[in-house]
Design an enzyme around this catalytic site. Sequence first.
Site, short mmCIF file in Angstrom:
data_model
loop_
_atom_site.label_atom_id
_atom_site.label_comp_id
_atom_site.label_asym_id
_atom_site.label_seq_id
_atom_site.Cartn_x
_atom_site.Cartn_y
_atom_site.Cartn_z
N GLU A 299 0.84 -1.19 0.00
CA GLU A 299 0.00 0.00 0.00
C GLU A 299 0.87 1.23 0.00
OE1 GLU A 299 -3.93 1.79 2.28
OE2 GLU A 299 -2.94 0.01 3.08
N VAL B 208 -1.44 -2.40 -4.03
CA VAL B 208 -0.91 -3.38 -4.98
C VAL B 208 -1.40 -4.75 -4.55
CG1 VAL B 208 1.16 -4.35 -6.07
CG2 VAL B 208 1.17 -1.97 -5.28
N ASP C 74 13.79 7.62 -9.23
CA ASP C 74 13.50 7.06 -7.90
C ASP C 74 14.04 5.64 -7.78
OD1 ASP C 74 12.55 7.16 -5.29
OD2 ASP C 74 10.54 6.48 -5.83
#
Length: 300
Positions: free
Chosen positions: A18, A24, A143
Amino acid sequence: MDVRTKRLSYELLAEVGEGSYGKVYKARELGEKQRLLAVKKFKTEGNTSEIGIPAFMIREVALLRKMKSFNHPNIVMLLDASTVPVGTGLVLTLVMEYIDQDLSTYISKVPASGLSRDCIKDLMRQLLQGLDFLHTNMVLHRDLKPENILVSSREELKIADFGLARIYTYNIALTPGVVTLWYRAPEVLLNSVYMSSVDMWSVGCIFAELFLLKPLFTGYTEVQQLQKIFEVIGLPSEEDWPMDSPIQYSVCWGPKGFSTRLLRNLSPDDNDLLSQCLAFRPSRRISAAKALTHPFFMKH
């Protein structure tokens, strides 16, 4: 719970993660294939007809669709994307191939004796091949961290999570608050301009972590993060400090002088590749393509 789309029918098996924007799930495809899938559901609040679909959603779908057409073995594969209106908001569903662990989980299971050099070499090669592919297609991931890199049971590595990625073109405004703090390049911490070399800094941090089995720089504020970086790589010269940074150069930041041996117990080749990934000046940082030809990968 069965979900049917034009292309894919699947049942959700369990929630596996989450984030701030959604959840997910692990799912199984219905029908002949019965393959496992990862289903990401993003929910937007508010009236999307007025505020529109959030940029990060559009970005992730667009980039994954672009990547899908190439089917690169080191980039996670998007299998389906759909949006459904819910109230005044919207739910975006992305269906991707399922890989049961990320690199962070993988590292946490490594015995205290550490990873073999061959294993580190194999994981790094796959990571750099995926990143070289992204950069060749003008995509900055922005990222990269162990949580966004998936590793299958067969040790196949795939770069995932393109929520912060950008198609890189000249003159675009790039956000400073990208990349998780521990993997964030100095130019981002210093609010300076940046380019694809930010991803290579993150690769350097991950490379060191594969040897250490723990993160290399663990600051809890941006200032502390910079100090931890300079403790390892040495304080750069004032000439190397980015001119556009609002943060002033100071000798108080850390010890002066650059060390070519960033980590003890590493061979000269290992340290050389690491130091080229963790070069302070972005222009001196090695590219993914060049890193793949480094002696670290050539010797047995």
